[in-house]
Design an enzyme around this catalytic site. Structure first.
Site, PDB file in Angstrom:
ATOM      1  N   CYS A   7       0.818  -1.268   0.156  1.00 34.78           N
ATOM      2  CA  CYS A   7      -0.017  -0.018  -0.065  1.00 34.78           C
ATOM      3  C   CYS A   7       0.783   1.434  -0.057  1.00 34.78           C
ATOM      4  CB  CYS A   7      -0.896  -0.117   1.128  1.00 34.78           C
ATOM      5  SG  CYS A   7      -2.312  -1.496   1.236  1.00 34.78           S
ATOM      6  N   CYS A  16     -14.281  -0.897   7.203  1.00 40.05           N
ATOM      7  CA  CYS A  16     -13.427  -1.117   6.363  1.00 40.05           C
ATOM      8  C   CYS A  16     -13.387  -0.377   4.920  1.00 40.05           C
ATOM      9  CB  CYS A  16     -13.753  -2.593   5.784  1.00 40.05           C
ATOM     10  SG  CYS A  16     -14.017  -3.753   7.160  1.00 40.05           S
ATOM     11  N   LYS A  21     -11.104   5.192   3.639  1.00 41.51           N
ATOM     12  CA  LYS A  21     -12.323   4.658   3.866  1.00 41.51           C
ATOM     13  C   LYS A  21     -13.461   5.256   2.902  1.00 41.51           C
ATOM     14  CE  LYS A  21     -15.368   2.959   6.188  1.00 41.51           C
ATOM     15  NZ  LYS A  21     -16.278   2.952   4.868  1.00 41.51           N
ATOM     16  N   HIS A  70      -9.297   3.386  -2.333  1.00 44.09           N
ATOM     17  CA  HIS A  70      -7.942   2.469  -2.063  1.00 44.09           C
ATOM     18  C   HIS A  70      -7.422   2.019  -3.133  1.00 44.09           C
ATOM     19  CE1 HIS A  70      -4.302   1.416  -0.341  1.00 44.09           C
ATOM     20  NE2 HIS A  70      -4.812   0.419   0.390  1.00 44.09           N
TER      21      HIS A  70
END
Length: 394
Positions: free
Chosen positions: A85, A208, A334, A338
């Site tokens: 990430c 998530c 969030k 992502h």
């Protein structure tokens, strides 16, 4: 060698994030790159080197050719990294070091990810990387252990703890509602988060981050050349990166309430930038909220909150838009999304626009901000990268 104030970001671009069934990787690259070209008043042929990040390259082995093919670039160095990430931040750090070395005057850092087309579920299921250290867990399962251990260590009941981290989701979704390029545009209440389907207890669906498609791009140059490209350059003040040598959770005495990589990367960045009191000296931050509990422990590992006291700051609204240190003012992972390879550059895009006073929705502008921090965290997790930028020299 410190690169503080030696490198400037003079243009940035960001695609719309989300389920981009309407386009491919090339379309996303064009969206972000051409916004950055226009912002920096440069042309593709002005770029002397490219640093490319893509965390989940589906075909493998293609290097940076997606950028070369799409933007019709050739004859220059183009390097791809895949650092979980943190890939986008790694590309930015590589680009900054290339400029600071004196080898190049104008370079590009660009990241892209097309997760939706791969069918990637984001759960990380399957055999782990190391058969001795790891029987593979899911991503939500790993971070759920962080939440449960934090609640137990600091005397929160599961109900109290779950309600506490729910407030982070509510904050980030409220911020994302104001961000035109965010994946999700949906206000949440604490009750919505509490009642959502459980993914890995205590984390529910709204704890998530989602999987998204997207791209982000930055154009960097020498600080002494920045005025040639923009009237509002943003200067890199410091960066830090740390990778734990083994899986963190396999170490003796690992407590699941903090990570050495988070602490070490932030300390490196603070030292280079001259930050001694991050809670007071940083005006806004974009941090890696892959799960709501992750954002909470970052508060403490980064020195925004004292150990065990993040709850007090969450309850007081310290990290909200009008608080003492606004965090994830565009919705964060969030809500904004992502797409792994793009995230670090996208988070820096928000800092860049905020420090310039040129965000895409004036209602989102944080007043009088001079220093901003962007951050990503990935791996098992065991790798963390931080970048600090400011809108003034010195």
């Amino acid at each position: 060698m410190s690169i503080k104030d030696k490198v400037a970001i003079v243009g940035m671009g960001c695609s719309k994030f989300g389920e981009r069934w309407d386009c491919g990787i090339s379309d996303l690259i064009i969206e972000s790159a051409y916004e950055a070209f226009e912002d920096a008043h440069v042309k593709p042929e002005d770029i002397q080197a490219v640093f490319f990040s893509e965390g989940n390259q589906p075909n493998g082995g293609t290097g940076a050719t997606p950028v070369a093919d799409t933007l019709k670039l050739s004859g220059i160095p183009m390097m791809r990294n895949e650092s979980f990430c943190t890939s986008g931040h790694v590309a930015l750090i590589q680009a900054a070091m290339a400029i600071a070395s004196g080898e190049y005057d104008v370079v590009m850092a660009i990241g892209v990810e097309k997760l939706k087309d791969t069918g990637y579920g984001g759960l990380g299921v399957g055999r782990g990387w190391n058969p001795v250290y790891e029987a593979r867990r899911t991503g939500p399962g790993s971070f759920a252990m962080i939440a449960s251990r934090y609640f137990a260590k600091y005397g929160l009941s599961p109900e109290e703890g779950k309600r506490l981290i729910a407030k982070i989701a509510v904050k980030n979704h409220h911020n994302g509602m104001l961000s035109p390029k965010a994946h999700f545009h949906k206000e949440l209440t604490v009750d919505d988060v509490m009642k959502a389907p459980i993914i890995a207890y205590p984390l529910g669906l709204f704890d998530c981050c989602g999987n998204s498609d997207g791209s982000a791009c930055a154009i960097l140059t020498r600080a002494d050349m920045a005025a040639k490209y923009t009237d509002k350059p943003i200067y890199i003040k410091g960066y830090g990166m740390a990778v734990d040598s083994t899986l963190s959770q396999s170490r003796p005495n690992f407590e699941w309430t903090g990570f050495d990589a988070l602490k070490d990367s932030s300390r490196q960045a603070y030292k280079m930038a001259g930050i001694t009191n991050p809670r007071e000296q940083i005006d806004l931050a974009e941090v890696h909220d892959c799960f709501t509990c992750t954002e909470m422990i970052i508060y403490e590992d980064f020195g925004f909150s004292q150990p065990g006291h993040a709850a007090e700051d969450i309850e007081s609204g310290f990290f909200e838009r009008d608080g003492g240190l606004p965090v994830n003012v565009d919705g964060g992972l969030k809500c904004f999304g992502h797409p792994v390879g793009a995230s670090g550059i996208r988070m820096t895009y928000e800092i860049f626009k905020q420090l310039q006073g040129r965000v895409d929705n004036p209602a989102r502008q944080i007043k009088d901000c001079k220093i901003g921090l962007s951050h990503t965290f990935g791996g098992s997790p065991q790798v963390s990268a931080v970048l600090i930028a400011g809108n003034e020299l010195g």
